[in-house]
Design an enzyme around this catalytic site. Structure first.
Site, PDB file in Angstrom:
ATOM      1  N   GLY A  52       0.836  -1.186   0.000  1.00 17.74           N
ATOM      2  CA  GLY A  52       0.000   0.000   0.000  1.00 17.74           C
ATOM      3  C   GLY A  52       0.873   1.238   0.000  1.00 17.74           C
ATOM      4  O   GLY A  52       2.040   1.188   0.392  1.00 17.74           O
ATOM      5  N   GLN A  56       2.768   9.913   1.582  1.00 22.38           N
ATOM      6  CA  GLN A  56       4.068   9.245   1.614  1.00 22.38           C
ATOM      7  C   GLN A  56       4.961   9.665   0.454  1.00 22.38           C
ATOM      8  O   GLN A  56       6.175   9.500   0.527  1.00 22.38           O
ATOM      9  CB  GLN A  56       3.897   7.733   1.617  1.00 22.38           C
ATOM     10  CG  GLN A  56       3.302   7.210   2.911  1.00 22.38           C
ATOM     11  CD  GLN A  56       3.177   5.713   2.878  1.00 22.38           C
ATOM     12  OE1 GLN A  56       2.180   5.177   2.416  1.00 22.38           O
ATOM     13  NE2 GLN A  56       4.208   5.047   3.372  1.00 22.38           N
ATOM     14  N   CYS A  99       6.348  -0.227   7.335  1.00 21.86           N
ATOM     15  CA  CYS A  99       5.870   0.961   6.630  1.00 21.86           C
ATOM     16  C   CYS A  99       6.985   1.498   5.753  1.00 21.86           C
ATOM     17  O   CYS A  99       8.139   1.590   6.187  1.00 21.86           O
ATOM     18  CB  CYS A  99       5.445   2.020   7.651  1.00 21.86           C
ATOM     19  SG  CYS A  99       4.815   3.538   6.903  1.00 21.86           S
ATOM     20  N   LEU A 100       6.637   1.865   4.539  1.00 21.90           N
ATOM     21  CA  LEU A 100       7.624   2.416   3.614  1.00 21.90           C
ATOM     22  C   LEU A 100       8.154   3.766   4.089  1.00 21.90           C
ATOM     23  O   LEU A 100       9.218   4.193   3.649  1.00 21.90           O
ATOM     24  CB  LEU A 100       7.020   2.543   2.214  1.00 21.90           C
ATOM     25  CG  LEU A 100       6.611   1.219   1.566  1.00 21.90           C
ATOM     26  CD1 LEU A 100       5.899   1.475   0.236  1.00 21.90           C
ATOM     27  CD2 LEU A 100       7.800   0.293   1.381  1.00 21.90           C
ATOM     28  N   HIS A 146      -4.034   0.769   7.822  1.00 22.42           N
ATOM     29  CA  HIS A 146      -2.693   1.362   7.789  1.00 22.42           C
ATOM     30  C   HIS A 146      -2.662   2.551   6.816  1.00 22.42           C
ATOM     31  O   HIS A 146      -2.190   3.633   7.167  1.00 22.42           O
ATOM     32  CB  HIS A 146      -1.682   0.289   7.375  1.00 22.42           C
ATOM     33  CG  HIS A 146      -0.272   0.761   7.318  1.00 22.42           C
ATOM     34  ND1 HIS A 146       0.676   0.373   8.233  1.00 22.42           N
ATOM     35  CD2 HIS A 146       0.368   1.595   6.452  1.00 22.42           C
ATOM     36  CE1 HIS A 146       1.837   0.939   7.940  1.00 22.42           C
ATOM     37  NE2 HIS A 146       1.662   1.688   6.857  1.00 22.42           N
ATOM     38  N   GLU A 147      -3.155   2.333   5.601  1.00 25.97           N
ATOM     39  CA  GLU A 147      -3.125   3.404   4.589  1.00 25.97           C
ATOM     40  C   GLU A 147      -4.063   4.546   4.958  1.00 25.97           C
ATOM     41  O   GLU A 147      -3.730   5.719   4.763  1.00 25.97           O
ATOM     42  CB  GLU A 147      -3.440   2.854   3.200  1.00 25.97           C
ATOM     43  CG  GLU A 147      -2.447   1.810   2.712  1.00 25.97           C
ATOM     44  CD  GLU A 147      -0.985   2.222   2.821  1.00 25.97           C
ATOM     45  OE1 GLU A 147      -0.664   3.416   2.631  1.00 25.97           O
ATOM     46  OE2 GLU A 147      -0.152   1.348   3.105  1.00 25.97           O
ATOM     47  N   HIS A 187      -2.462   6.981   7.294  1.00 23.03           N
ATOM     48  CA  HIS A 187      -1.575   7.953   6.641  1.00 23.03           C
ATOM     49  C   HIS A 187      -2.337   9.214   6.225  1.00 23.03           C
ATOM     50  O   HIS A 187      -1.782  10.316   6.279  1.00 23.03           O
ATOM     51  CB  HIS A 187      -0.904   7.348   5.408  1.00 23.03           C
ATOM     52  CG  HIS A 187       0.294   6.518   5.719  1.00 23.03           C
ATOM     53  ND1 HIS A 187       1.422   7.031   6.312  1.00 23.03           N
ATOM     54  CD2 HIS A 187       0.533   5.205   5.496  1.00 23.03           C
ATOM     55  CE1 HIS A 187       2.321   6.068   6.453  1.00 23.03           C
ATOM     56  NE2 HIS A 187       1.797   4.947   5.978  1.00 23.03           N
TER      57      HIS A 187
END
Length: 188
Positions: A46, A51, A99-100, A141-142, A145
């Site tokens: 995702g 991000q 997480c990226l 999670h997304e 953000h």
């Protein structure tokens, strides 16, 4: 399409609520295409617009089930409903996430087992996703953000302290830091 730099924890765009998308323009379509490219290059399951430094309520996702079934799409201006998480401590193996924007690390985090997300896609068509398990985790999670929350903001106090030490050691926590998938190696 282009692979975009991914902002690292501490960048202000990651810690503020994102703005709704007013109109689906060619710029939005290009952004979503670039987000897919970036997510795939990272690789990730995702990626939210903040991000990649864009404060808009958009995220993309891509996940392959254990049986090899692909699940991929984008959500614009999502709304999230979820069941309350089970009480207790998260299982360090089954409930760890990464997480990226905090690359190379994983921490256990309890999430709701079921989530329903509504929004629109790039065609402006309504989207409704009703999922459980890892798919529900990805949606939560997304969505976080888009509200300026990174998963390390939700972990236990002990894991939070560990995340702070990692961030300090790597020089994270300041505006403007990013990494480029396919170019930078930030696996620890």
């Amino acid at each position: 399409m282009a692979v975009l730099p991914i902002r690292i924890w501490g960048d202000p765009v990651l810690h503020a609520p994102a703005d709704p998308v007013g109109e689906i323009t060619d710029d939005v379509r290009t952004l979503v295409a670039d987000m897919y490219e970036t997510m795939d290059a990272a690789p990730g399951v995702g990626l939210a617009a903040p991000q990649v430094g864009v404060s808009l309520r958009i995220y993309v996702y891509s996940y392959e089930d254990d049986d090899g079934q692909p699940w991929r799409g984008e959500i614009i201006n999502p709304e999230l409903l979820m069941t309350p998480p089970e009480p207790g401590h998260p299982d360090e193996d089954a409930e760890s996430e990464g997480c990226l924007s905090f690359p190379g690390e994983r921490f256990p985090l309890r999430r709701a087992d079921r989530a329903v997300v509504t929004g629109i896609d790039l065609s402006g068509e309504p989207v409704r996703i009703d999922v459980d398990g890892w798919r529900a985790r990805i949606m939560q999670h997304e969505f976080d953000h888009l509200d300026g929350i990174i998963y390390v903001d939700r972990v236990s106090d002990g894991d939070w302290k560990t995340a702070q030490k990692i961030s300090k050691k790597r020089g994270w926590g300041r505006p403007g830091q990013s990494w480029l998938p396919g170019v930078d190696d930030l696996e620890g």
